[in-house]
Each structure stands twice: as structure tokens, then as C-alpha cells.
Design a protein around this motif. Structure first.
Motif, mmCIF file in Angstrom:
data_model
loop_
_atom_site.group_PDB
_atom_site.id
_atom_site.type_symbol
_atom_site.label_atom_id
_atom_site.label_comp_id
_atom_site.label_asym_id
_atom_site.label_seq_id
_atom_site.Cartn_x
_atom_site.Cartn_y
_atom_site.Cartn_z
ATOM 1 N N SER A 21 -8.702 13.289 -6.398
ATOM 2 C CA SER A 21 -9.086 11.956 -6.840
ATOM 3 C C SER A 21 -8.935 11.028 -5.632
ATOM 4 O O SER A 21 -7.817 10.705 -5.215
ATOM 5 C CB SER A 21 -8.195 11.493 -7.998
ATOM 6 O OG SER A 21 -8.594 10.232 -8.480
ATOM 7 N N TRP A 22 -10.052 10.640 -5.055
ATOM 8 C CA TRP A 22 -10.064 9.968 -3.751
ATOM 9 C C TRP A 22 -9.453 8.569 -3.793
ATOM 10 O O TRP A 22 -9.794 7.741 -4.638
ATOM 11 C CB TRP A 22 -11.498 9.892 -3.224
ATOM 12 C CG TRP A 22 -11.646 9.157 -1.933
ATOM 13 C CD1 TRP A 22 -10.943 9.373 -0.796
ATOM 14 C CD2 TRP A 22 -12.544 8.089 -1.638
ATOM 15 N NE1 TRP A 22 -11.336 8.519 0.207
ATOM 16 C CE2 TRP A 22 -12.339 7.707 -0.288
ATOM 17 C CE3 TRP A 22 -13.526 7.421 -2.388
ATOM 18 C CZ2 TRP A 22 -13.050 6.689 0.317
ATOM 19 C CZ3 TRP A 22 -14.234 6.409 -1.769
ATOM 20 C CH2 TRP A 22 -13.991 6.045 -0.433
ATOM 21 N N ALA A 23 -8.515 8.305 -2.880
ATOM 22 C CA ALA A 23 -7.940 6.977 -2.620
ATOM 23 C C ALA A 23 -7.418 6.290 -3.880
ATOM 24 O O ALA A 23 -7.500 5.072 -4.008
ATOM 25 C CB ALA A 23 -8.982 6.085 -1.948
ATOM 26 N N ASP A 24 -6.843 7.071 -4.798
ATOM 27 C CA ASP A 24 -6.386 6.479 -6.060
ATOM 28 C C ASP A 24 -4.928 6.035 -6.021
ATOM 29 O O ASP A 24 -4.443 5.401 -6.958
ATOM 30 C CB ASP A 24 -6.585 7.475 -7.206
ATOM 31 C CG ASP A 24 -5.699 8.713 -7.066
ATOM 32 O OD1 ASP A 24 -5.404 9.096 -5.920
ATOM 33 O OD2 ASP A 24 -5.312 9.294 -8.091
ATOM 34 N N VAL A 25 -4.193 6.380 -4.955
ATOM 35 C CA VAL A 25 -2.782 6.011 -4.859
ATOM 36 C C VAL A 25 -2.663 4.669 -4.163
ATOM 37 O O VAL A 25 -3.082 4.515 -3.013
ATOM 38 C CB VAL A 25 -1.977 7.083 -4.086
ATOM 39 C CG1 VAL A 25 -0.506 6.682 -4.009
ATOM 40 C CG2 VAL A 25 -2.118 8.445 -4.749
ATOM 41 N N LYS A 26 -2.124 3.688 -4.857
ATOM 42 C CA LYS A 26 -1.965 2.347 -4.292
ATOM 43 C C LYS A 26 -0.513 2.133 -3.905
ATOM 44 O O LYS A 26 0.400 2.615 -4.575
ATOM 45 C CB LYS A 26 -2.396 1.298 -5.326
ATOM 46 C CG LYS A 26 -3.866 1.401 -5.727
ATOM 47 C CD LYS A 26 -4.198 0.359 -6.794
ATOM 48 C CE LYS A 26 -5.660 0.472 -7.235
ATOM 49 N NZ LYS A 26 -5.992 -0.512 -8.279
ATOM 50 N N PRO A 27 -0.240 1.382 -2.814
ATOM 51 C CA PRO A 27 -1.200 0.704 -1.928
ATOM 52 C C PRO A 27 -1.622 1.560 -0.725
ATOM 53 O O PRO A 27 -2.388 1.114 0.114
ATOM 54 C CB PRO A 27 -0.409 -0.506 -1.460
ATOM 55 C CG PRO A 27 1.004 -0.005 -1.378
ATOM 56 C CD PRO A 27 1.150 0.985 -2.505
ATOM 57 N N SER A 28 -1.120 2.806 -0.628
ATOM 58 C CA SER A 28 -1.370 3.619 0.564
ATOM 59 C C SER A 28 -2.814 4.093 0.669
ATOM 60 O O SER A 28 -3.286 4.438 1.736
ATOM 61 C CB SER A 28 -0.443 4.833 0.560
ATOM 62 O OG SER A 28 -0.790 5.729 -0.492
ATOM 63 N N ARG A 29 -3.518 4.148 -0.479
ATOM 64 C CA ARG A 29 -4.894 4.646 -0.559
ATOM 65 C C ARG A 29 -5.001 6.120 -0.170
ATOM 66 O O ARG A 29 -6.045 6.574 0.280
ATOM 67 C CB ARG A 29 -5.839 3.796 0.299
ATOM 68 C CG ARG A 29 -6.172 2.458 -0.349
ATOM 69 C CD ARG A 29 -6.803 2.668 -1.704
ATOM 70 N NE ARG A 29 -7.103 1.400 -2.369
ATOM 71 C CZ ARG A 29 -7.634 1.326 -3.587
ATOM 72 N NH1 ARG A 29 -7.896 2.422 -4.252
ATOM 73 N NH2 ARG A 29 -7.878 0.155 -4.139
#
Length: 396
Positions: A247-255
Motif C-alpha cells: 500500500s504505497w505511501a500510506d504511513v504518515k507522516p513518513s510516507r
């Protein structure tokens, strides 16, 4: 008591005391020595799976160990009886008979013993009582986590609530056990919440309780080991296969991206993982490429174990992937720039070239690793997990 110790002296312990920090390591070393003395060989680097095989026949003994508990699979009765006699002379041994319970996991067979079910209903009931839930509740949430669940920065408290943190950590620790053993359908939800356990808010506790309520309502659900080819999803006997997703860039805030995969044998997941990708990437294709690479590393470990046990893979192991650009990059046939991806992630490309791994295209709706990378809606969640998870009433 009763032994005089002078000031400045200390006692040297000549053998490990049960429960001491080093006792488990010392026991593992001692038990491994006994297995080697009898003629067993380790099938993996961790020395948790051991085997002995007759070179002229298909007779074999396989032992899986966890501290001082072991599961034995064998078709060599005379050798196994000799091993038990050898072991009884060295250590105290208890034979529990046919496998029914192991580390709080219940195992049951169908009538002709072609299917073996593993689930943790009693463990879930115990955890439910600990956290004040009715262990016999039949109704619960339809999924372990609400779709598109997130914890925003502004929801994180400025001051850590120690009582809340202790409760959340205790609950998530209890949920981690079934998630990593027989309930991969809750693994993504559990791992996602664990990222917030150091300074949780009430929202994290409520989400963790939702997972527990889901487990209670579906406590008879688990994994199925089958010798019936109709349960192997169209694959051949002893063939490994896997599904990898991201799941692309779904972790916030690190992206960073969320990576997940499932590795199967005879229709049952034997390897599973959900984790935050170690790097930030610039596209979905690269996120999927990193996921497939991490999956391939575990696949090769399982291939090595299977070969040592006498079940070598006759061809490359398929990893099902729903991103065509990722497949092209792995095959070295893409013009998609990948020079900024760390060299170590091109390990996958090398394994594809060596014909140990093959990436197989699949549609997004048939990507079973979806449940490892995101919180799915009710319909999609049950469509995906029903492919590899069963209720105990379904094994006959």
C-alpha cells in the motif's frame, strides 16, 4: 538459606535455573546436542526444525521444537521408538499422543484425516475474560479494523497516560500471538495499532478492543492443512506459492509504504508478514517491487527447508503480483527508472534470472495479500480471507 556467604563473595551456578534469563538458550543448546547425537540434522538456521531421513526409502522423522515442546511427524515407527528410548535415558519425556493441543493451539481432524484444522478458540476466550468481554458472544464487528482507519498527529496526547499505555500494550501483546499463528486476518490491524502503543490515545484502545471482539465472534476460525488437491488452489503437490502486495505511501507522516505477503503450501499460509517498508519510494511500482523482494527472501528460506526435508521445488516459485510495472522491473524488461532503489532490493531480479522465483500477474480482486496491507471493507475482507481461512465446522 543455611549456607554462609561472606561479604564480597558470590555463588557460581553450575547449571541453569528454570525461569532464569539464560535457561532457554542453555536448554536449546542441550536439546540440539541430543538430537545431533542421535543423528538428526537441522532443516533451518534457527534449529527449530530437525529431520532424519532414510536415504534408500521415503521414511522420515521431522521434529518441530519450541523451547521444551515438540511436534513429531514420522513414517518410520522403528526408528522413532528407538529415538524415544534414547531420549528417555537422557531427559524426562512426556508423550501426549496424537496432536491435539500445542502452545494454546487446538488441532482437529476430519473423519478420514485428510484435513487438519488449527485454531485458538480457548486462547481467545481467555483473553476476552481478562479484558472484560463475554467469551461466548456470537455477534461482533464484521472486520477487525474499520476501513481507512488512521490515527492523526493531533489525536496523539502530549503527555503519556501510563495506565492507558500499559493496558494497550498488554492487549496488543495478547492479540499478537493469534495474529502470527492462526489468525492472519487480524495481522494487519494488530501491527498497525502496535505502531502507536508507545503513546496511545483512547482511539487506539477502542480499535484494539474491536480486534478482540472480532476474534471472539469468529473464535472457531483458523488455518486448514489439507492433503486433498482440491484445497491447493490449483497448485501441485509440495509446491510453494505466494502473494505479495504493498500500500504505497500510506504511513504518515513518513510516507513509507505498508508491505505484506502470504506464502502458501497445500493451500495453507505457512509464512505471513505485515511491516512498514524500510524506505520511501516514488511510485506504486517501486513499492510493489520492494514488497516482492521481501517476500522472495522468505520464499527462498522455505525452498531451502523443503529441499533439506526431501521435497525440492521442481521449478521457480510463483509470487502473484498485481502490478505489471513491478513484474517488468523484476524481469529486467522495464524502462521504468529504478536507479534510486537500493541495490539490495534488486536481489529479486537475480532470483528471477536464476529461475528460483517467477512473478505471476494477477488481478487486484484476486490479490490475497490485500488483507496484509490495508483495512478492507466487509465484502472485500471476507472474499479475500475466505480463500485460505476456515471455520472448524467446515473441515468435514
Amino acid at each position: 538459606p543455611g549456607v554462609r556467604k561472606y561479604k564480597g563473595e558470590c555463588w557460581k551456578v553450575l547449571s541453569s535455573i528454570y525461569g532464569a534469563r539464560q535457561a532457554g538458550a542453555d536448554w536449546a543448546k542441550h536439546y540440539a546436542g541430543l538430537l545431533r547425537e542421535f543423528g538428526f540434522e537441522p532443516a533451518n538456521q534457527e534449529e527449530t526444525v530437525w529431520f532424519m531421513r532414510d536415504a534408500k526409502t521415503s521414511r522420515m522423522i521431522i521434529i518441530a521444537t519450541y523451547v521444551d515442546d515438540s511436534i513429531v511427524a514420522e513414517n518410520w515407527p522403528s526408528k522413532f521408538n528407538a529415538f524415544m528410548q534414547f531420549l528417555e535415558k537422557k531427559i524426562e519425556v512426556t508423550d501426549e499422543g496424537c496432536l491435539q493441543w500445542y502452545l494454546s493451539v487446538r488441532y482437529c481432524y476430519n473423519l478420514d484425516k485428510t484435513r487438519l484444522m488449527a485454531y485458538q478458540a480457548s486462547y481467545v476466550e481467555k483473553v476476552a475474560r481478562t479484558f472484560g468481554l463475554d467469551p461466548d458472544a456470537e455477534k461482533g464487528p464484521a472486520t477487525p479494523m474499520a476501513e481507512n482507519f488512521t490515527v492523526e498527529d493531533w489525536e496523539v496526547p502530549d503527555v503519556v497516560d501510563e495506565e492507558l499505555r500499559t493496558r494497550v500494550k498488554s492487549l496488543l501483546g495478547s492479540l499478537m500471538f493469534p495474529a502470527g499463528w492462526t489468525r492472519p486476518d487480524t495481522l494487519y490491524a494488530t501491527i498497525t495499532l502496535a505502531r502507536h502503543a508507545h503513546n496511545p490515545c483512547k482511539k487506539v484502545l477502542d480499535a484494539a478492543m474491536r480486534i478482540l471482539k472480532f476474534l471472539v465472534a469468529t473464535k472457531d476460525r483458523g488455518l486448514l492443512f489439507s492433503s486433498d488437491p482440491k484445497d491447493w488452489h490449483g497448485h501441485s503437490k509440495d509446491q510453494l506459492y505466494a502473494f505479495a502486495d504493498s500500500s504505497w505511501a500510506d504511513v504518515k507522516p513518513s510516507r513509507k509504504s505498508t508491505t505484506g505477503f502470504l506464502i502458501f503450501l497445500h493451500g495453507c499460509p505457512i509464512g505471513m508478514r505485515t511491516k512498514q517498508s524500510p524506505i520511501v519510494v516514488g511510485s506504486t511500482a517501486h513499492a510493489e517491487y520492494v514488497a516482492a523482494n521481501l517476500c522472495s527472501e522468505d520464499v527462498l528460506s522455505f525452498r531451502d527447508i523443503m529441499e533439506k526435508l526431501g521435497f525440492p521445488q521442481t521449478g521457480p516459485t510463483p509470487i502473484y503480483e498485481d502490478n505489471t510495472a513491478c513484474i517488468a522491473i523484476a524481469g529486467g524488461k522495464s524502462k521504468h527508472a529504478s536507479r534510486h532503489v537500493d541495490v539490495k532490493y534488486h536481489f529479486l531480479r537475480e532470483q528471477v534470472r536464476l529461475l528460483k522465483i517467477v512473478l505471476v500477474p494477477t488481478s487486484t480482486k484476486d490479490q490475497w495479500a490485500d488483507c496484509m496491507t490495508k483495512a478492507l471493507g466487509r465484502i472485500k475482507f471476507w472474499e479475500v480471507t475466505a480463500q485460505f481461512m476456515y471455520f472448524s465446522s467446515e473441515i468435514d
